[in-house]
Design a protein around this motif. Structure first.
Motif, mmCIF file in Angstrom:
data_model
loop_
_atom_site.group_PDB
_atom_site.id
_atom_site.type_symbol
_atom_site.label_atom_id
_atom_site.label_comp_id
_atom_site.label_asym_id
_atom_site.label_seq_id
_atom_site.Cartn_x
_atom_site.Cartn_y
_atom_site.Cartn_z
ATOM 1 N N LYS A 1 -5.601 4.240 -7.024
ATOM 2 C CA LYS A 1 -4.140 4.232 -6.944
ATOM 3 C C LYS A 1 -3.728 4.761 -5.592
ATOM 4 C CE LYS A 1 0.168 5.736 -9.042
ATOM 5 N NZ LYS A 1 0.829 6.482 -10.137
ATOM 6 N N PHE A 2 -2.860 4.017 -4.887
ATOM 7 C CA PHE A 2 -2.341 4.452 -3.604
ATOM 8 C C PHE A 2 -1.064 5.239 -3.836
ATOM 9 C CE2 PHE A 2 -4.853 0.706 -2.593
ATOM 10 C CZ PHE A 2 -5.564 1.138 -1.486
ATOM 11 N N ASP A 3 -1.061 6.519 -3.464
ATOM 12 C CA ASP A 3 0.114 7.357 -3.635
ATOM 13 C C ASP A 3 0.897 7.413 -2.332
ATOM 14 O OD1 ASP A 3 -0.451 8.046 -6.290
ATOM 15 O OD2 ASP A 3 -1.957 9.484 -5.595
ATOM 16 N N THR B 1 -1.538 0.430 -8.048
ATOM 17 C CA THR B 1 -2.954 0.546 -8.392
ATOM 18 C C THR B 1 -3.674 -0.713 -7.930
ATOM 19 O OG1 THR B 1 -2.527 1.952 -10.310
ATOM 20 C CG2 THR B 1 -4.612 0.758 -10.291
ATOM 21 N N ARG B 2 -4.875 -0.527 -7.406
ATOM 22 C CA ARG B 2 -5.695 -1.648 -6.905
ATOM 23 C C ARG B 2 -6.941 -1.750 -7.761
ATOM 24 N NH1 ARG B 2 -10.210 -2.640 -3.672
ATOM 25 N NH2 ARG B 2 -9.959 -4.078 -1.924
ATOM 26 N N LEU C 1 0.804 -1.214 0.000
ATOM 27 C CA LEU C 1 0.000 0.000 0.000
ATOM 28 C C LEU C 1 0.842 1.271 0.000
ATOM 29 C CD1 LEU C 1 -2.828 -1.000 2.510
ATOM 30 C CD2 LEU C 1 -2.765 -1.240 0.030
ATOM 31 N N SER C 2 2.095 1.162 0.415
ATOM 32 C CA SER C 2 2.938 2.360 0.502
ATOM 33 C C SER C 2 3.818 2.544 -0.731
ATOM 34 C CB SER C 2 3.823 2.274 1.753
ATOM 35 O OG SER C 2 4.667 1.137 1.695
ATOM 36 N N ARG D 1 -3.240 -6.009 -7.370
ATOM 37 C CA ARG D 1 -2.398 -4.830 -7.174
ATOM 38 C C ARG D 1 -1.156 -4.925 -8.038
ATOM 39 N NH1 ARG D 1 -4.834 -5.954 -2.522
ATOM 40 N NH2 ARG D 1 -5.856 -4.270 -1.400
#
Length: 214
Positions: free
Chosen positions: A212-214, A142-143, A137-138, A187
């Motif tokens: 998307k996890f930024d 993209t999920r 996640l860090s 992911r």
């Protein structure tokens, strides 16, 4: 992934005949919420901040600070610790530890070696961190969440779509729904989300969410 890789190793322990003040100071100094209680090298209990709160004087008490300390000095860890200890082996999987904590509604477990020695403590925070690490996640991934029917070959077909597009899947998790269908959570680094969504939906699957996890 195993408990031994995610636990806090060589934890601070306390003896059953230690005073509550000793336990309090050990937890305060190390910023711990739990202490394995060890006697003759064996686990005999588990002491937590909740145990301390059960017997500590109320903030509204009229006792002086000296009297409060005297009270905590008189009580021993063995008198209020949890003697019915639930532990986990260091060779257990992280999923086993998470399931035990979930079922028993507890926030941490002492970790025991094959010979019965306390070698670590695994807590809910360690489980959360494992989840974050596994899901990457860090790392700006993209999920995608894809809704599929329960049939043979679905995962193979979806992974084939990514392979044909020249994309790697970093993690893939399936989650069964109440109606028997499955959500597949994927992911990875996906430069063009709309393109991969179109390719997936052309195969008859439904992309129900993307982020998307930024």
């Amino acid at each position: 992934m195993f408990v031994a890789n995610r636990m806090t190793k060589n934890p601070v322990t306390i003896a059953p005949d230690a005073s509550l003040d000793d336990a309090f100071m050990a937890m305060k100094k190390g910023h711990f919420r739990r202490l394995p209680v060890v006697e003759d090298g064996k686990l005999v209990g588990f002491f937590s901040d909740k145990d301390l709160m059960r017997v500590a004087p109320s903030p509204a008490t009229t006792l002086s600070r000296y009297e409060e300390k005297s009270l905590l000095d008189k009580l021993k860890v063995a008198e209020i610790m949890n003697k019915d200890v639930i532990s986990v082996g260091e060779d257990a999987t992280i999923e086993e530890a998470a399931l035990i904590m979930y079922d028993k509604k507890i926030g941490g477990l002492p970790v025991i070696s094959a010979v019965g020695a306390v070698v670590g403590v695994i807590t809910e925070t360690d489980i959360f961190k494992t989840f974050v690490d596994v899901m990457a996640l860090s790392e700006g991934k993209t999920r995608l969440t894809v809704l599929v029917d329960n049939k043979v070959g679905v995962v193979n077909e979806i992974s084939g779509i990514f392979a044909a597009a020249g994309l790697s899947i970093d993690s893939l998790v399936t989650c069964k729904q109440e109606d028997g269908s499955y959500e597949i959570v994927i992911r990875g680094i996906i430069p063009d989300t709309e393109k991969i969504k179109t390719l997936i939906e052309e195969k008859g699957y439904k992309v129900v969410h993307s982020v998307k996890f930024d």
